[in-house]
Design a protein around this motif. Structure first.
Motif, PDB file in Angstrom:
ATOM      1  N   PHE A   1       0.828  -1.134  -0.009  1.00  0.00           N
ATOM      2  CA  PHE A   1      -0.031   0.024   0.034  1.00  0.00           C
ATOM      3  C   PHE A   1       0.790   1.263  -0.092  1.00  0.00           C
ATOM      4  N   SER A   2       1.869   1.232   0.839  1.00  0.00           N
ATOM      5  CA  SER A   2       2.851   2.289   0.763  1.00  0.00           C
ATOM      6  C   SER A   2       3.687   2.576  -0.490  1.00  0.00           C
ATOM      7  N   SER A   3       4.089   1.365  -0.822  1.00  0.00           N
ATOM      8  CA  SER A   3       5.183   1.536  -1.875  1.00  0.00           C
ATOM      9  C   SER A   3       4.451   1.650  -3.337  1.00  0.00           C
ATOM     10  N   VAL A   4       3.374   1.473  -3.456  1.00  0.00           N
ATOM     11  CA  VAL A   4       2.419   1.724  -4.698  1.00  0.00           C
ATOM     12  C   VAL A   4       2.099   3.237  -4.580  1.00  0.00           C
ATOM     13  N   GLY A   5       2.032   3.761  -3.345  1.00  0.00           N
ATOM     14  CA  GLY A   5       1.806   5.216  -3.340  1.00  0.00           C
ATOM     15  C   GLY A   5       2.919   6.191  -3.745  1.00  0.00           C
ATOM     16  N   ILE A   6       3.955   5.514  -3.745  1.00  0.00           N
ATOM     17  CA  ILE A   6       5.474   6.393  -4.298  1.00  0.00           C
ATOM     18  C   ILE A   6       5.685   5.781  -5.589  1.00  0.00           C
ATOM     19  N   THR A   7       5.121   5.037  -6.243  1.00  0.00           N
ATOM     20  CA  THR A   7       5.706   4.530  -7.491  1.00  0.00           C
ATOM     21  C   THR A   7       5.230   5.483  -8.727  1.00  0.00           C
ATOM     22  N   GLY A   8       6.101   5.927  -9.445  1.00  0.00           N
ATOM     23  CA  GLY A   8       5.745   7.042 -10.247  1.00  0.00           C
ATOM     24  C   GLY A   8       5.463   6.227 -11.777  1.00  0.00           C
ATOM     25  N   ASN A   9       4.761   5.214 -11.866  1.00  0.00           N
ATOM     26  CA  ASN A   9       4.601   4.597 -12.953  1.00  0.00           C
ATOM     27  C   ASN A   9       3.233   3.940 -13.028  1.00  0.00           C
ATOM     28  N   ARG A  10       2.456   4.612 -13.766  1.00  0.00           N
ATOM     29  CA  ARG A  10       0.912   4.400 -13.389  1.00  0.00           C
ATOM     30  C   ARG A  10       0.736   2.887 -13.762  1.00  0.00           C
ATOM     31  N   GLY A  11       1.149   2.304 -14.621  1.00  0.00           N
ATOM     32  CA  GLY A  11       0.936   0.795 -14.914  1.00  0.00           C
ATOM     33  C   GLY A  11       1.144   0.006 -13.919  1.00  0.00           C
ATOM     34  N   TRP A  12       1.927   0.451 -12.779  1.00  0.00           N
ATOM     35  CA  TRP A  12       2.045  -0.394 -11.639  1.00  0.00           C
ATOM     36  C   TRP A  12       1.703   0.333 -10.128  1.00  0.00           C
ATOM     37  N   SER A  13       0.857   1.195 -10.404  1.00  0.00           N
ATOM     38  CA  SER A  13       0.257   1.785  -9.039  1.00  0.00           C
ATOM     39  C   SER A  13      -1.322   1.937  -9.151  1.00  0.00           C
ATOM     40  N   PRO A  14      -1.845   0.558  -8.767  1.00  0.00           N
ATOM     41  CA  PRO A  14      -3.240   0.661  -9.081  1.00  0.00           C
ATOM     42  C   PRO A  14      -4.285   1.343  -7.976  1.00  0.00           C
ATOM     43  N   THR A  15      -3.894   2.325  -7.258  1.00  0.00           N
ATOM     44  CA  THR A  15      -4.625   3.098  -6.331  1.00  0.00           C
ATOM     45  C   THR A  15      -3.862   4.447  -6.017  1.00  0.00           C
TER      46      THR A  15
END
Length: 428
Positions: free
Chosen positions: A141-155
């Motif tokens: 949950f926290s790491s997708v929140g700092i991922t700057g790649n839309r294809g790998w950040s589902p929320t």
């Protein structure tokens, strides 16, 4: 049978759990730089389980260490003294370059980045985090929140306020036409301007080479220039070395060392290759940062004896056989072969990378527009030729990812380059 296994997979696992290939393969065993599928087909492995089989498949030194440790004790948790964990922590701390370093082991890169974010936000008393555009830092949950790649950040929901910084992609974006020095200066100016519009962030987290993003990277020295700005404001620098660590880039043991003019990062995360397939991740930080938490914590599976035994044996093999040097030498040969082949294929926009970490960006010929269908066709053609590679991308790009085990020899590099050349030519 593989067909039956695919049906069973689809019946019980999530739809979003990606599988490569139109006809997915089951890998049953491996040796050295090769793997075999359930039908007995042999493949040269240029992806290593997503950069995880770092030294070699079925490396005798690692399998022996795992077997011997399993015969003694597999696991006890961090509530008890653990000799293999202490020994590996000592070695990682020394190799990290971080003064007075402390090491905490996790089971994955995602969990390592989670821990780094916990440490940084607690230490700085801020939940604002700077991250790079096109970045990837994990699936929690926290790491997708700092991922700057839309294809790998589902929320877009996140416990953190994330602000994205320019610089991770050299050949795209508003500064792509600038010289390296001017590119760095423009990115630094943008960072300074951004900091003037926000509360003091806890940290900047950055991959020295963006892995899932397609093996993109800034000019050497960008993060050193960023660090100067950050250090003046007390903002921490977290180097995400999950994919770049342990000598894969050839020129350096850690990716951050290409940007190390102003010293090592405050926090560094690692995972993947150190376990050679066993689940190891971890965080290294200065003692005052690592020790800033004011409550108890443990790790049930981080640092478990069997994974630490694998990590120790794997690291010993890597250092004694100079696999960093091999990555530099054989990787240099491989990238030149790939560039020569790609020069004849209009769909290849760029071949980039260093060491045994090579990205091939695929676009519609004559444009900068991504062509995921063509990239998928190359992936399939390479497999048909007996070669396994990966793919990734962001910023509306599609890239092939080439990252063999670091023990790759010259003959295997030549063989893989020839298969890849044929696969690239097949999309013309």
């Amino acid at each position: 049978m593989t067909d039956d296994l695919l049906g069973r997979h689809r019946a019980v696992l999530p739809d979003w759990l990606a599988l490569y290939y139109e006809d997915p393969i089951e890998i049953t065993h491996g040796e050295g730089r090769h793997v075999w599928d359930a039908h007995g087909n042999r493949y040269l492995d240029f992806f290593g389980g997503i950069l995880t089989t770092m030294t070699a498949h079925a490396l005798p030194e690692v399998t022996k260490a795992v077997s011997e440790q399993a015969g003694r004790i597999i696991h006890s948790s961090t509530l008890y003294l653990n000799r293999p964990m202490v020994e590996l922590a000592e070695r990682v701390a020394q190799l990290s370059g971080i003064p007075d370093a402390r090491v905490f082991f996790t089971t994955s890169g995602t969990e390592a980045n989670d821990t780094a974010l916990l440490l940084a936000t607690a230490y700085r008393r801020s939940n604002t985090v700077l991250a790079m555009r096109n970045s990837y830092h994990g699936r929690s949950f926290s790491s997708v929140g700092i991922t700057g790649n839309r294809g790998w950040s589902p929320t877009s929901l996140s416990p953190l306020q994330t602000l994205y910084v320019h610089g991770g992609v050299r050949t795209r974006g508003p500064y792509a036409s600038l010289s390296d020095d001017d590119f760095i200066a423009a990115c630094v100016d943008d960072l300074v301007d951004l900091l003037g519009h926000t509360r003091a962030p806890a940290a900047l987290i950055a991959e020295p080479i963006q892995g899932v993003g397609g093996f993109t990277s800034p000019p050497d020295g960008l993060y050193a220039a960023f660090r100067e700005v950050l250090h003046e404001r007390g903002i921490l620098w977290i180097a995400d070395e999950v994919q770049t660590g342990w000598g894969r880039t050839g020129e350096h043991f850690w990716g951050w060392q290409a940007h190390g003019q102003n010293g090592p990062p405050d926090i560094m995360t690692f995972a993947k290759g150190i376990g050679n397939g066993m689940s190891i991740g971890g965080v290294v930080a200065r003692s005052e940062i690592m020790n800033c938490l004011d409550s108890n914590s443990i790790s049930t599976f981080g640092g478990t004896q069997i994974t630490m035994a694998a990590g120790l044996a794997n690291l010993t093999y890597l250092l004694e056989h100079d696999l960093q040097g091999n990555s530099r030498r054989v990787g240099g040969l491989l990238i030149e072969r790939v560039r020569a082949a790609a020069a004849q294929v209009p769909a290849v926009r760029e071949v980039r990378g260093r060491g045994l970490m090579i990205g091939i960006e695929i676009t519609k010929p004559g444009t900068d527009e991504a062509d995921p269908q063509a990239a998928a066709a190359v992936l399939e053609a390479a497999r048909e030729g007996g070669l396994l590679i990966g793919k990734g991308g962001g910023h509306n790009t599609t890239s092939l990812r080439v990252a063999p085990p670091l023990s790759l020899n010259v003959a295997e590099a030549e063989e893989g380059a020839a298969i890849l050349e044929n696969a690239l030519r097949s999309i013309q």
